[in-house]
Design an enzyme around this catalytic site. Structure first.
Site, PDB file in Angstrom:
ATOM      1  N   HIS A  67      -3.408  -9.370   3.429  1.00 35.77           N
ATOM      2  CA  HIS A  67      -4.851  -9.537   3.574  1.00 35.77           C
ATOM      3  C   HIS A  67      -5.146 -10.428   4.776  1.00 35.77           C
ATOM      4  O   HIS A  67      -4.467 -11.441   4.989  1.00 35.77           O
ATOM      5  CB  HIS A  67      -5.453 -10.190   2.323  1.00 35.77           C
ATOM      6  CG  HIS A  67      -5.499  -9.282   1.142  1.00 35.77           C
ATOM      7  ND1 HIS A  67      -5.539  -9.749  -0.150  1.00 35.77           N
ATOM      8  CD2 HIS A  67      -5.504  -7.925   1.042  1.00 35.77           C
ATOM      9  CE1 HIS A  67      -5.572  -8.732  -0.990  1.00 35.77           C
ATOM     10  NE2 HIS A  67      -5.552  -7.618  -0.277  1.00 35.77           N
ATOM     11  N   ARG A 113       0.873  -1.170   0.000  1.00 32.46           N
ATOM     12  CA  ARG A 113       0.000   0.000   0.000  1.00 32.46           C
ATOM     13  C   ARG A 113       0.907   1.216   0.000  1.00 32.46           C
ATOM     14  O   ARG A 113       2.034   1.170   0.498  1.00 32.46           O
ATOM     15  CB  ARG A 113      -0.900   0.000   1.232  1.00 32.46           C
ATOM     16  CG  ARG A 113      -1.811  -1.215   1.350  1.00 32.46           C
ATOM     17  CD  ARG A 113      -2.586  -1.192   2.663  1.00 32.46           C
ATOM     18  NE  ARG A 113      -3.490  -2.338   2.781  1.00 32.46           N
ATOM     19  CZ  ARG A 113      -3.142  -3.510   3.305  1.00 32.46           C
ATOM     20  NH1 ARG A 113      -1.899  -3.686   3.754  1.00 32.46           N
ATOM     21  NH2 ARG A 113      -4.014  -4.503   3.378  1.00 32.46           N
ATOM     22  N   HIS A 142      -2.110   2.521  -6.045  1.00 30.18           N
ATOM     23  CA  HIS A 142      -2.868   1.297  -5.774  1.00 30.18           C
ATOM     24  C   HIS A 142      -2.974   0.421  -7.018  1.00 30.18           C
ATOM     25  O   HIS A 142      -3.122  -0.802  -6.918  1.00 30.18           O
ATOM     26  CB  HIS A 142      -4.259   1.649  -5.241  1.00 30.18           C
ATOM     27  CG  HIS A 142      -4.728   0.702  -4.173  1.00 30.18           C
ATOM     28  ND1 HIS A 142      -4.029   0.478  -3.005  1.00 30.18           N
ATOM     29  CD2 HIS A 142      -5.815  -0.113  -4.109  1.00 30.18           C
ATOM     30  CE1 HIS A 142      -4.668  -0.414  -2.262  1.00 30.18           C
ATOM     31  NE2 HIS A 142      -5.738  -0.801  -2.914  1.00 30.18           N
ATOM     32  N   TYR A 184      -8.646 -11.254  -6.938  1.00 26.70           N
ATOM     33  CA  TYR A 184      -7.693 -11.005  -8.017  1.00 26.70           C
ATOM     34  C   TYR A 184      -7.732 -12.096  -9.078  1.00 26.70           C
ATOM     35  O   TYR A 184      -7.285 -11.894 -10.198  1.00 26.70           O
ATOM     36  CB  TYR A 184      -6.276 -10.868  -7.457  1.00 26.70           C
ATOM     37  CG  TYR A 184      -6.077  -9.602  -6.661  1.00 26.70           C
ATOM     38  CD1 TYR A 184      -5.900  -8.381  -7.297  1.00 26.70           C
ATOM     39  CD2 TYR A 184      -6.097  -9.621  -5.274  1.00 26.70           C
ATOM     40  CE1 TYR A 184      -5.739  -7.214  -6.570  1.00 26.70           C
ATOM     41  CE2 TYR A 184      -5.934  -8.455  -4.542  1.00 26.70           C
ATOM     42  CZ  TYR A 184      -5.755  -7.260  -5.192  1.00 26.70           C
ATOM     43  OH  TYR A 184      -5.609  -6.110  -4.472  1.00 26.70           O
ATOM     44  N   ARG A 196      -0.202  -1.947  -6.783  1.00 25.86           N
ATOM     45  CA  ARG A 196      -0.468  -3.027  -5.812  1.00 25.86           C
ATOM     46  C   ARG A 196      -1.343  -4.103  -6.458  1.00 25.86           C
ATOM     47  O   ARG A 196      -1.052  -5.305  -6.343  1.00 25.86           O
ATOM     48  CB  ARG A 196      -1.153  -2.449  -4.581  1.00 25.86           C
ATOM     49  CG  ARG A 196      -1.579  -3.486  -3.529  1.00 25.86           C
ATOM     50  CD  ARG A 196      -2.047  -2.773  -2.267  1.00 25.86           C
ATOM     51  NE  ARG A 196      -2.845  -3.604  -1.388  1.00 25.86           N
ATOM     52  CZ  ARG A 196      -2.337  -4.441  -0.478  1.00 25.86           C
ATOM     53  NH1 ARG A 196      -1.027  -4.569  -0.360  1.00 25.86           N
ATOM     54  NH2 ARG A 196      -3.143  -5.139   0.309  1.00 25.86           N
ATOM     55  N   LYS A 250      -0.353   0.421  15.468  1.00 19.84           N
ATOM     56  CA  LYS A 250      -0.441   0.091  16.886  1.00 19.84           C
ATOM     57  C   LYS A 250      -1.403  -1.079  17.131  1.00 19.84           C
ATOM     58  O   LYS A 250      -2.522  -1.095  16.640  1.00 19.84           O
ATOM     59  CB  LYS A 250      -0.914   1.316  17.674  1.00 19.84           C
ATOM     60  CG  LYS A 250      -0.880   1.129  19.184  1.00 19.84           C
ATOM     61  CD  LYS A 250      -1.265   2.414  19.896  1.00 19.84           C
ATOM     62  CE  LYS A 250      -1.221   2.219  21.402  1.00 19.84           C
ATOM     63  NZ  LYS A 250      -1.579   3.468  22.131  1.00 19.84           N
TER      64      LYS A 250
END
Length: 271
Positions: free
Chosen positions: A243, A131, A217, A252, A220, A158
């Protein structure tokens, strides 16, 4: 089944003679073998039952469409006319670059004011499937060596477990090593904003004469699709992309199915 296997082999040779790619021919023969392992009856009702048997197995409607295209080429070769059932396709994914367009983009990245950075940036996005936020957050210290292998450590934020993406391209590894030799561990690899990164990629795409709206993107999506076309395991692609669910990565497959269907249709038109 012996006669069927012999027939599939003869048809494979026919497709080779039409100049289809090995990827397409392999997909076709797998479709045909799957059908004949389900039923030996070549009729519309059997084909409908075959399609229905795919429900609940993770097959997309676009995959079913491609399998029907495979079967229609086979029927034409056999001289059999059957009105095949219709399958409604899902919404398409954002467009991706073909392998030749990706190569053109990499070549054009050497014609900018900062070719060392831009070539590395494009190569990284195409190879690692990152990304844009992940790529821009990368620091020199995130390049990790373990044994004889190198990885990119991707900070997931986080509370989330980081993931590691292997650097599988020797060219990428060499460019990274040269690029960071005068940088400190805390330096960002690419001190760019998201807007600047998008502008750079768009400008390089224009230099490459790619008539598509190319965004970070897009690269990607392209990375994932090219890996699948080359036969990389779906689970491996899921891990590379980060993912959570395999079903997300399966989307995809729709794009690779489209390519196979397009090539198979060429075989029909050449006959």
């Amino acid at each position: 089944m012996k006669n069927i296997n012999k027939e599939i082999e003869e048809f494979r040779q026919f497709l080779e003679g039409r100049g289809l790619s090995e990827h397409t021919i392999r997909a076709f023969t797998n479709d045909l073998k799957q059908f004949f392992s389900f039923t030996k009856r070549i009729e519309r009702e059997s084909i409908e039952r075959w399609l229905s048997s795919m429900n609940g197995k993770g097959w997309t409607n676009r995959t079913k469409q491609r399998k029907l295209t495979s079967f229609s080429v086979y029927l034409k070769w056999k001289g059999i006319h059957i009105e095949l059932p219709k399958v409604k396709a899902e919404l398409k994914l954002p467009q991706v670059l073909s392998e030749s367009e990706a190569s053109a983009l990499l070549s054009a990245s050497l014609k900018t004011r900062n070719p060392e950075r831009d070539r590395l940036f494009i190569k990284l996005l195409l190879t690692a499937g990152l990304r844009i936020s992940e790529a821009l957050n990368l620091k020199v210290k995130d390049i990790e060596e373990e044994g004889s292998e190198f990885y990119l450590r991707i900070n997931q934020g986080k509370g989330k477990k980081d993931r590691r993406v292997p650097i599988v391209s020797d060219e990428l590894l060499e460019r990274l090593a040269d690029y960071i030799k005068d940088k400190s561990p805390e330096d960002n690899l690419f001190p760019l904003s998201s807007r600047e990164a998008g502008y750079i990629i768009s400008r390089i795409a224009k230099k490459a004469k790619i008539n598509k709206n190319v965004s970070p993107h897009t690269l990607r999506h392209t990375s994932a699709t090219l890996y699948l076309k080359k036969g990389v395991n779906l689970e491996a692609v899921r891990k590379i992309l980060g993912h959570v669910s395999l079903s997300t990565t399966q989307r995809y497959l729709q794009l690779t199915d489209e390519d196979v269907a397009r090539e198979l249709k060429k075989a029909i038109n050449k006959r």
